[in-house]
Motif scaffolding. Structure first.
Motif, short mmCIF file in Angstrom:
data_model
loop_
_atom_site.label_atom_id
_atom_site.label_comp_id
_atom_site.label_asym_id
_atom_site.label_seq_id
_atom_site.Cartn_x
_atom_site.Cartn_y
_atom_site.Cartn_z
N THR A 1 3.96 2.40 5.90
CA THR A 1 3.02 1.74 4.98
C THR A 1 2.68 0.40 5.56
O THR A 1 3.24 -0.06 6.55
CB THR A 1 3.66 1.54 3.59
N ASN A 2 1.77 -0.25 4.90
CA ASN A 2 1.44 -1.63 5.24
C ASN A 2 1.47 -2.44 3.97
O ASN A 2 1.12 -1.95 2.91
CB ASN A 2 0.05 -1.73 5.88
N SER A 3 1.88 -3.67 4.04
CA SER A 3 1.97 -4.51 2.84
C SER A 3 1.56 -5.91 3.18
O SER A 3 1.38 -6.28 4.32
CB SER A 3 3.40 -4.49 2.30
N LEU B 1 0.83 -1.19 0.00
CA LEU B 1 0.00 0.00 0.00
C LEU B 1 0.87 1.25 0.00
O LEU B 1 2.01 1.23 0.47
CB LEU B 1 -0.91 0.00 1.23
N LEU B 2 0.32 2.35 -0.47
CA LEU B 2 1.04 3.63 -0.52
C LEU B 2 2.36 3.50 -1.29
O LEU B 2 3.35 4.19 -0.97
CB LEU B 2 1.31 4.16 0.90
N LYS B 3 2.40 2.60 -2.27
CA LYS B 3 3.65 2.38 -2.98
C LYS B 3 4.09 3.59 -3.79
O LYS B 3 5.28 3.76 -4.08
CB LYS B 3 3.52 1.15 -3.90
N ASP B 4 3.10 4.44 -4.16
CA ASP B 4 3.44 5.61 -4.98
C ASP B 4 3.99 6.76 -4.15
O ASP B 4 4.43 7.77 -4.71
CB ASP B 4 2.19 6.09 -5.74
N GLU B 5 3.95 6.61 -2.83
CA GLU B 5 4.40 7.70 -1.96
C GLU B 5 5.90 7.67 -1.70
O GLU B 5 6.46 8.62 -1.16
CB GLU B 5 3.66 7.62 -0.61
N TYR B 6 6.57 6.58 -2.07
CA TYR B 6 7.97 6.43 -1.70
C TYR B 6 8.78 5.93 -2.90
O TYR B 6 8.24 5.45 -3.89
CB TYR B 6 8.12 5.45 -0.52
N GLU B 7 10.08 6.03 -2.74
CA GLU B 7 11.02 5.52 -3.74
C GLU B 7 11.53 4.16 -3.26
O GLU B 7 12.07 4.06 -2.15
CB GLU B 7 12.18 6.49 -3.92
N THR C 1 12.51 -5.90 -0.49
CA THR C 1 11.95 -4.72 -1.15
C THR C 1 11.57 -3.71 -0.08
O THR C 1 10.75 -4.01 0.79
CB THR C 1 10.70 -5.10 -1.98
N MET C 2 12.16 -2.51 -0.12
CA MET C 2 11.93 -1.51 0.92
C MET C 2 12.11 -0.11 0.34
O MET C 2 12.78 0.07 -0.67
CB MET C 2 12.90 -1.73 2.09
N PRO C 3 11.50 0.91 0.98
CA PRO C 3 11.68 2.28 0.50
C PRO C 3 13.01 2.85 0.98
O PRO C 3 13.48 2.52 2.08
CB PRO C 3 10.50 3.02 1.12
N VAL D 1 12.73 -5.87 8.52
CA VAL D 1 12.27 -5.42 7.20
C VAL D 1 10.87 -4.83 7.31
O VAL D 1 10.56 -3.81 6.69
CB VAL D 1 12.30 -6.58 6.19
N GLU D 2 10.01 -5.45 8.11
CA GLU D 2 8.64 -4.94 8.29
C GLU D 2 8.65 -3.58 8.96
O GLU D 2 7.86 -2.70 8.60
CB GLU D 2 7.81 -5.93 9.10
N ARG D 3 9.54 -3.39 9.93
CA ARG D 3 9.63 -2.06 10.57
C ARG D 3 10.09 -1.01 9.57
O ARG D 3 9.75 0.17 9.69
CB ARG D 3 10.59 -2.11 11.75
N HIS D 4 10.84 -1.43 8.56
CA HIS D 4 11.27 -0.52 7.50
C HIS D 4 10.29 -0.51 6.33
O HIS D 4 10.64 -0.10 5.22
CB HIS D 4 12.68 -0.90 7.01
N ASN D 5 9.06 -1.02 6.57
CA ASN D 5 7.96 -0.95 5.59
C ASN D 5 8.22 -1.79 4.35
O ASN D 5 7.71 -1.49 3.27
CB ASN D 5 7.69 0.50 5.18
N GLY D 6 9.03 -2.83 4.50
CA GLY D 6 9.39 -3.63 3.34
C GLY D 6 8.87 -5.05 3.42
O GLY D 6 8.14 -5.44 4.33
#
Length: 503
Positions: free
Chosen positions: A493-495, A407-413, A483-485, A461-466
């Motif tokens: 984010t949540n994924s 989710l919110l994948k478009d908000e980050y690089e 895969t992480m921002p 990795v989850e704490r880093h939104n990945g």
């Protein structure tokens, strides 16, 4: 005035009654048609399954018999190729037939199918007996057995029972298809009735809308008053949620303190067990027999494993509660630090580290170091005996497929980091199991550890939104894909597969 009110009320009740009747009628038609359709589909499926299963079994018996005859006539092993393949699949075919008989819509078929299975087994046993006699050089005895017409009799009985089951099922299939055609005709009638009733329902709705139009203004005023009241309630609820959040934060701190104290209190008796065990080993080893020394060593090993488990469990629980604020860090510097920490292990196993360019990212430096340390340590630990370890680290922009569940994948690089080795690997079916706490694919005697290292990796990795995934084959090494921002923040984010832990 009273007459108008009474008339309006009467009209309202009448229209509501009509709407209810129309809806109920439509619902009855639709549900009845769908139930019958589902029942027919189920019966057709069961019938087709039985027919397909017994056809496969029949063909298997024929193929096996053909291979047997060809071999007996020519003694050429080539005729046994299809014969052997068929025997290998026979148990699977018998199970399929048994399952189909249980699910058959015709209860009387169960006895017929059981007889069919018994006859097929007897026929196959007869084929196997003659083939094995010929293989062992007793061709005359095998030929004598064939000449008794036992096999022909068994096949005739098998074929007779097969025809009976097949004919019964196909007769039922024809009946089901006839019912399906009648249902199709009934569906047309249902559609016409539904169209008429829908038209009536639309008319009723228009009448209701006209009646309700007069009260719209009054309802609007009531709604505005209700909105004001609701805003007051929302404000009160927001205050309550803030209090709950403060209470949760306090509870987290208390739980963290409890985890620390509990681990400390658990470690203390373990230290005493190990200390007194070491004293026994040092001072009384000569007076103990071999069995006693074995018990003592097992006790010391168990105490050491328990100490490691407690320490690793505490480290696992602190990933989120003791995480530091994110800062801009060059991942190449983190890799250098990890490589320096593993320098001795790398030299001992003559490992090669190949690293491509790594990005600069907003992250918790300590936790990312722990992540790479765990992955590289595993690569060194689970290495192949045939070749020195080769560990490769690379990064690239994430693909759309990799970002699909996020989710919110478009908000980050986003960036994808790959850690790959040439170790012993594992079955891909265990790719999720290895990330669960204390899950091991190998015994303790083969590889040391508590089985929590990869669980810590996933939590970091989850704490880093990945997202972290594993890919492997036995003997062909393992590949971990992260895969992480690069510009994220903790739990921004949540994924898919990410769980926000509260410790």
């Amino acid at each position: 005035m009273l007459n108008k009110v009474a008339q309006s009320a009467y009209s309202w009740i009448t229209l509501v009654t009509v709407v209810i009747v129309i809806i109920t009628g439509n619902a009855f038609y639709v549900v009845s048609t769908l139930d019958e359709l589902a029942s027919l589909e189920s019966r057709l499926f069961s019938t087709n399954r039985v027919i397909n299963a017994i056809n496969k079994l029949h063909m298997a018996v024929l193929r096996a018999e053909s291979g047997q005859r060809g071999y007996l006539l020519t003694k050429d092993e080539a005729y046994l190729t299809d014969y052997t393949i068929t025997l290998n699949k026979l148990n699977e075919l018998l199970e399929e037939v048994e399952t189909a008989s249980v699910e058959s819509a015709l209860p009387e078929q169960e006895d017929n199918i059981e007889d069919l299975i018994d006859l097929s087994k007897a026929k196959i046993n007869e084929l196997i007996t003659t083939v094995e006699l010929t293989r062992s050089g007793e061709y005359a005895e095998a030929l004598s057995m064939v000449n008794t017409d036992l096999g022909l009799s068994l096949y005739d009985e098998f074929d007779l029972r097969y025809d009976r089951v097949d004919a019964t099922e196909r007769e039922a299939q024809v009946k089901h298809l006839d019912s399906l055609m009648r249902l199709r005709s009934d569906s047309v009638t249902t559609l016409i009735i539904s169209g008429i009733t829908t038209g009536l329902l639309i008319i009723a709705i228009l009448i209701l809308l006209r009646l309700n139009l007069r009260e719209t203004v009054k309802h609007q005023r009531d709604l505005e008053e209700y909105n004001e009241e609701l805003e007051d309630k929302i404000e009160d609820r927001t205050q309550e949620l803030k209090l709950y959040a403060d209470e949760l934060s306090r509870s987290n701190r208390e739980l963290e303190d409890f985890a620390f104290v509990a681990s400390h209190d658990l470690q203390e008796p373990l230290r005493k067990i190990r200390a007194f065990g070491n004293r026994l080993e040092a001072g009384y080893a000569d007076v103990m027999d071999e069995r006693g020394r074995d018990f003592l060593q097992r006790m010391l090993n168990a105490a050491e494993r328990m100490s490691m488990l407690i320490s690793d469990l505490l480290a696992f629980s602190r990933v989120t509660t003791r995480g530091k604020d994110f800062s801009e860090v060059a991942l190449s510097e983190i890799l250098d630090n990890v490589t320096n920490d593993l320098e001795i292990a790398i030299e001992e196993c003559k490992a090669t580290i190949n690293a491509g360019p790594l990005p600069v990212a907003q992250c918790d430096k300590t936790q990312i170091e722990q992540l790479l340390l765990n992955l590289m340590s595993n690569a060194l630990k689970f290495r192949s005996e045939d070749a020195p370890p080769v560990i490769s680290l690379n990064s690239r922009p994430s693909t759309e497929e990799e970002l699909e569940p996020i989710l919110l994948k478009d908000e980050y690089e986003w960036v994808t980091i790959t850690v790959e080795d040439n170790g012993i690997g594992f079955e891909q079916s265990f790719a999720e199991k290895i990330f669960a706490p204390f899950q091991r694919l190998h015994g303790r005697s083969a590889y040391k550890g508590t089985g929590i290292g990869l669980a810590v990796c996933r939590r970091i990795v989850e704490r880093h939104n990945g997202v972290i995934k594993a890919f492997s084959e036995p003997g062909k090494g393992s590949r971990f894909v992260i895969t992480m921002p690069v510009n994220g923040e903790p739990f921004a984010t949540n994924s898919e597969g990410v769980v926000k832990h509260v410790s």
